[in-house]
Design a protein around this motif. Structure first.
Motif, PDB file in Angstrom:
ATOM      1  N   ALA A 197     -31.919  38.746 -30.437  1.00 26.22           N
ATOM      2  CA  ALA A 197     -31.297  37.708 -29.615  1.00 26.22           C
ATOM      3  C   ALA A 197     -30.359  36.886 -30.473  1.00 26.22           C
ATOM      4  O   ALA A 197     -30.560  36.754 -31.684  1.00 26.22           O
ATOM      5  N   TYR A 198     -29.311  36.352 -29.845  1.00 26.27           N
ATOM      6  CA  TYR A 198     -28.407  35.439 -30.531  1.00 26.27           C
ATOM      7  C   TYR A 198     -28.881  34.014 -30.285  1.00 26.27           C
ATOM      8  O   TYR A 198     -28.993  33.570 -29.143  1.00 26.27           O
ATOM      9  N   VAL A 199     -29.164  33.317 -31.369  1.00 29.56           N
ATOM     10  CA  VAL A 199     -29.578  31.919 -31.293  1.00 29.56           C
ATOM     11  C   VAL A 199     -28.760  31.144 -32.308  1.00 29.56           C
ATOM     12  O   VAL A 199     -28.767  31.468 -33.499  1.00 29.56           O
ATOM     13  N   VAL A 200     -28.044  30.137 -31.840  1.00 25.55           N
ATOM     14  CA  VAL A 200     -27.181  29.325 -32.698  1.00 25.55           C
ATOM     15  C   VAL A 200     -26.218  30.237 -33.472  1.00 25.55           C
ATOM     16  O   VAL A 200     -26.122  30.187 -34.700  1.00 25.55           O
ATOM     17  N   ASP A 201     -25.538  31.104 -32.738  1.00 24.96           N
ATOM     18  CA  ASP A 201     -24.474  31.957 -33.274  1.00 24.96           C
ATOM     19  C   ASP A 201     -24.932  32.970 -34.315  1.00 24.96           C
ATOM     20  O   ASP A 201     -24.145  33.413 -35.150  1.00 24.96           O
ATOM     21  N   LYS A 202     -26.189  33.331 -34.305  1.00 24.49           N
ATOM     22  CA  LYS A 202     -26.623  34.390 -35.213  1.00 24.49           C
ATOM     23  C   LYS A 202     -27.689  35.246 -34.537  1.00 24.49           C
ATOM     24  O   LYS A 202     -28.421  34.783 -33.656  1.00 24.49           O
ATOM     25  N   ASN A 256     -38.858  30.455 -28.088  1.00 28.81           N
ATOM     26  CA  ASN A 256     -38.546  31.447 -27.056  1.00 28.81           C
ATOM     27  C   ASN A 256     -37.064  31.363 -26.715  1.00 28.81           C
ATOM     28  O   ASN A 256     -36.577  30.318 -26.287  1.00 28.81           O
ATOM     29  N   ALA A 257     -36.322  32.454 -26.922  1.00 29.48           N
ATOM     30  CA  ALA A 257     -34.883  32.469 -26.657  1.00 29.48           C
ATOM     31  C   ALA A 257     -34.613  32.568 -25.164  1.00 29.48           C
ATOM     32  O   ALA A 257     -35.374  33.179 -24.416  1.00 29.48           O
ATOM     33  N   VAL A 258     -33.506  31.955 -24.743  1.00 31.69           N
ATOM     34  CA  VAL A 258     -33.084  32.015 -23.347  1.00 31.69           C
ATOM     35  C   VAL A 258     -31.904  32.966 -23.253  1.00 31.69           C
ATOM     36  O   VAL A 258     -30.820  32.679 -23.773  1.00 31.69           O
ATOM     37  N   LEU A 290     -27.536  37.881 -25.431  1.00 27.47           N
ATOM     38  CA  LEU A 290     -26.906  36.673 -25.928  1.00 27.47           C
ATOM     39  C   LEU A 290     -27.720  35.478 -25.456  1.00 27.47           C
ATOM     40  O   LEU A 290     -27.857  35.258 -24.263  1.00 27.47           O
ATOM     41  N   ALA A 291     -28.286  34.731 -26.374  1.00 24.52           N
ATOM     42  CA  ALA A 291     -29.123  33.595 -26.016  1.00 24.52           C
ATOM     43  C   ALA A 291     -28.443  32.307 -26.430  1.00 24.52           C
ATOM     44  O   ALA A 291     -28.049  32.142 -27.577  1.00 24.52           O
ATOM     45  N   GLY A 292     -28.276  31.395 -25.484  1.00 21.72           N
ATOM     46  CA  GLY A 292     -27.595  30.156 -25.789  1.00 21.72           C
ATOM     47  C   GLY A 292     -28.537  29.036 -26.179  1.00 21.72           C
ATOM     48  O   GLY A 292     -28.115  28.056 -26.767  1.00 21.72           O
ATOM     49  N   ARG A 293     -29.807  29.178 -25.833  1.00 18.61           N
ATOM     50  CA  ARG A 293     -30.767  28.122 -26.127  1.00 18.61           C
ATOM     51  C   ARG A 293     -32.068  28.722 -26.644  1.00 18.61           C
ATOM     52  O   ARG A 293     -32.303  29.917 -26.537  1.00 18.61           O
ATOM     53  N   GLU A 294     -32.905  27.846 -27.183  1.00 11.31           N
ATOM     54  CA  GLU A 294     -34.195  28.286 -27.694  1.00 11.31           C
ATOM     55  C   GLU A 294     -35.234  27.217 -27.375  1.00 11.31           C
ATOM     56  O   GLU A 294     -35.081  26.062 -27.753  1.00 11.31           O
TER      57      GLU A 294
END
Length: 212
Positions: free
Chosen positions: A111-116, A172-174, A189-193
């Protein structure tokens, strides 16, 4: 000719207004979808956290002085992300009797979290009430943090036999939009966690190593 020009201008203005309204509608719908995803992720996180909290609170259920309550506790590192890969202990089973409880981390996705990109796991719960291990629950497949620390009474890191407290952290990634990659697993692609954590001092842990 002026009449034709006026009609053409009106058509252009109408098209621009339509495009603006269409874009606004898309953004509103996108916002609603994201809100729904965030809400669902929050509910999943809290449901899993509630199960973990209940289990940890009952660590050492019906133990007697001198019992080894924590059976196994180990961590693994995946692409610089360290998670608790296995945590096994004596606790309260779903049937209401003293049972072995096991939490195991299985990497499912990324998952992508905070651009990584980070590994994403499913945390599986198993239970052995004397008749073998059975899977009795699991988290979502978008867990990005699962850390269980054993602490003594002074909040220092402890070995299992000296542990008096248990600290757990869950992320948990969103997932917002699907994203294809060259890896074998489909990534999202996850924008929040979502983050959740608690420190518990189960009564059963206080009996470890105590000889009376």
């Amino acid at each position: 000719m002026p009449i034709i020009f006026d009609k053409l201008s009106a058509a252009v203005v109408g098209a621009v207004v339509f495009l603006l309204l269409f874009g606004l509608q898309i953004r509103v719908q996108g916002g609603r979808i994201e809100d729904s995803l965030v809400y669902n992720a929050k509910q999943q996180t809290l449901a899993f956290a509630d199960m973990v909290e209940r289990d940890l609170a009952n660590t050492g259920y019906l133990s007697v002085p001198g019992d080894d309550v924590i059976i196994s506790h180990s961590s693994s590192t995946y692409d610089s992300t360290t998670v608790t890969s296995l945590f096994e202990f004596w606790g309260l089973g779903d049937t209401g009797i003293r049972s072995k409880i096991r939490y195991a981390a299985v990497q499912i996705d990324s998952a992508y979290v905070v651009d990584k990109m980070v590994p994403a796991f499913q945390i599986e719960r198993y239970e052995d009430d004397g008749f073998g291990w059975n899977m009795t629950g699991a988290s979502s497949a978008q867990i990005t943090e699962f850390t269980i620390q054993l602490l003594d009474e002074n909040n220092n890191v402890a070995i299992p036999s000296n542990a008096r407290q248990i600290r757990v952290r869950i992320g948990n990634a969103v997932a917002v939009n699907p994203m294809s990659t060259s890896t074998e697993h489909k990534s999202t692609l996850a924008g929040r966690e979502m983050k959740w954590g608690i420190t518990i001092a189960p009564r059963g842990l206080s009996l470890q190593g105590y000889q009376g």
